[in-house]
Enzyme design. Structure first.
Site, PDB file in Angstrom:
ATOM      1  N   SER A   1      -5.897  57.402  27.009  1.00 43.10           N
ATOM      2  CA  SER A   1      -5.994  55.914  27.038  1.00 43.10           C
ATOM      3  C   SER A   1      -7.218  55.187  27.038  1.00 43.10           C
ATOM      4  O   SER A   1      -7.945  55.341  26.458  1.00 43.10           O
ATOM      5  CB  SER A   1      -4.540  55.608  28.007  1.00 43.10           C
ATOM      6  OG  SER A   1      -3.778  54.285  27.868  1.00 43.10           O
TER       7      SER A   1
ATOM      8  N   ASP B   1       4.228  55.876  19.916  1.00 41.86           N
ATOM      9  CA  ASP B   1       3.399  55.986  21.285  1.00 41.86           C
ATOM     10  C   ASP B   1       4.001  53.820  21.829  1.00 41.86           C
ATOM     11  O   ASP B   1       3.698  54.068  21.057  1.00 41.86           O
ATOM     12  CB  ASP B   1       2.043  55.694  20.899  1.00 41.86           C
ATOM     13  CG  ASP B   1       1.433  55.357  22.979  1.00 41.86           C
ATOM     14  OD1 ASP B   1       1.209  54.449  23.279  1.00 41.86           O
ATOM     15  OD2 ASP B   1       0.081  55.758  23.190  1.00 41.86           O
TER      16      ASP B   1
ATOM     17  N   HIS C   1       3.809  57.927  25.343  1.00 41.34           N
ATOM     18  CA  HIS C   1       1.712  58.313  24.857  1.00 41.34           C
ATOM     19  C   HIS C   1       1.768  59.125  26.213  1.00 41.34           C
ATOM     20  O   HIS C   1       0.898  58.764  27.212  1.00 41.34           O
ATOM     21  CB  HIS C   1       1.809  56.545  26.307  1.00 41.34           C
ATOM     22  CG  HIS C   1       0.820  56.221  26.527  1.00 41.34           C
ATOM     23  ND1 HIS C   1      -1.057  55.970  25.170  1.00 41.34           N
ATOM     24  CD2 HIS C   1       0.121  55.705  27.096  1.00 41.34           C
ATOM     25  CE1 HIS C   1      -1.255  55.395  25.634  1.00 41.34           C
ATOM     26  NE2 HIS C   1      -1.606  55.083  27.048  1.00 41.34           N
TER      27      HIS C   1
END
Length: 180
Positions: free
Chosen positions: A68, A131, A158
């Site tokens: 991320s 996601d 995610h």
């Protein structure tokens, strides 16, 4: 050779999701793993994280593995420094309209895709169409801009954030093994 694991913002820790798995598995490939608590874990601001990565000894024998915002930090680090390679998991190239991402300041400057690519031997990318935070178009744009070794899934979310932890990530280990 070493790998530095870089979490996302929002309070990421070395115990999150698949980080302990990589800590166990990557040494089997001859890769020392640095999995440590990053400063400023809530906002993951560039002003703190990039010097911290440098302080951990990231160099031309280092693989940066970012999740991320950690993937965004890996990209920005590679824009200024030579590294061995990077693994981007759930990466974006815009702040996606999130205030917390804007506060990190990774998106204040234009991306120099050519330099990011030239400063490392390879870039592996993992993305998922489901996601909830990163639209797949973001990942596909990064792939096209950097010619990443791209892995797209439909049911990984995610990659461990939220209600569905991802405690093992053998595909990531296999992808790195294929580059060594």
């Amino acid at each position: 050779m070493k790998a530095i694991l870089i979490p996302g913002n929002g309070g990421g820790t070395p115990q999150d999701n698949w980080f302990p798995y990589l800590e166990r598995e990557l040494p089997k490939l001859g890769i020392a793993v640095i999995n440590t608590q990053f400063p400023d874990p809530e906002l993951a601001r560039k002003e703190f994280w990039l010097p911290f990565i440098a302080g951990l000894g990231a160099d031309e024998e280092t693989i940066l593995i970012g999740h991320s915002t950690g993937a965004v930090a890996a990209l920005r680090y590679a824009q200024e420094h030579k590294i061995l390679g990077s693994v981007l998991v759930g990466a974006s190239y815009t702040d996606l309209g999130y205030e917390s991402e804007r506060e990190g300041q990774y998106f204040d400057d234009p991306w120099d895709w050519q330099t990011i690519q030239n400063n490392q031997r390879w870039i592996i990318e993992f993305a998922s169409t489901d996601d909830p935070f990163i639209p797949i178009e973001e990942s596909r744009f990064i792939h096209e801009s950097l010619a990443t070794y791209y892995h797209e899934y439909t049911e990984k979310g995610h990659f461990g954030h939220g209600d569905t932890p991802l405690l093992e990530f053998p595909e990531l280990v296999e992808a790195i093994a294929g580059k060594l």
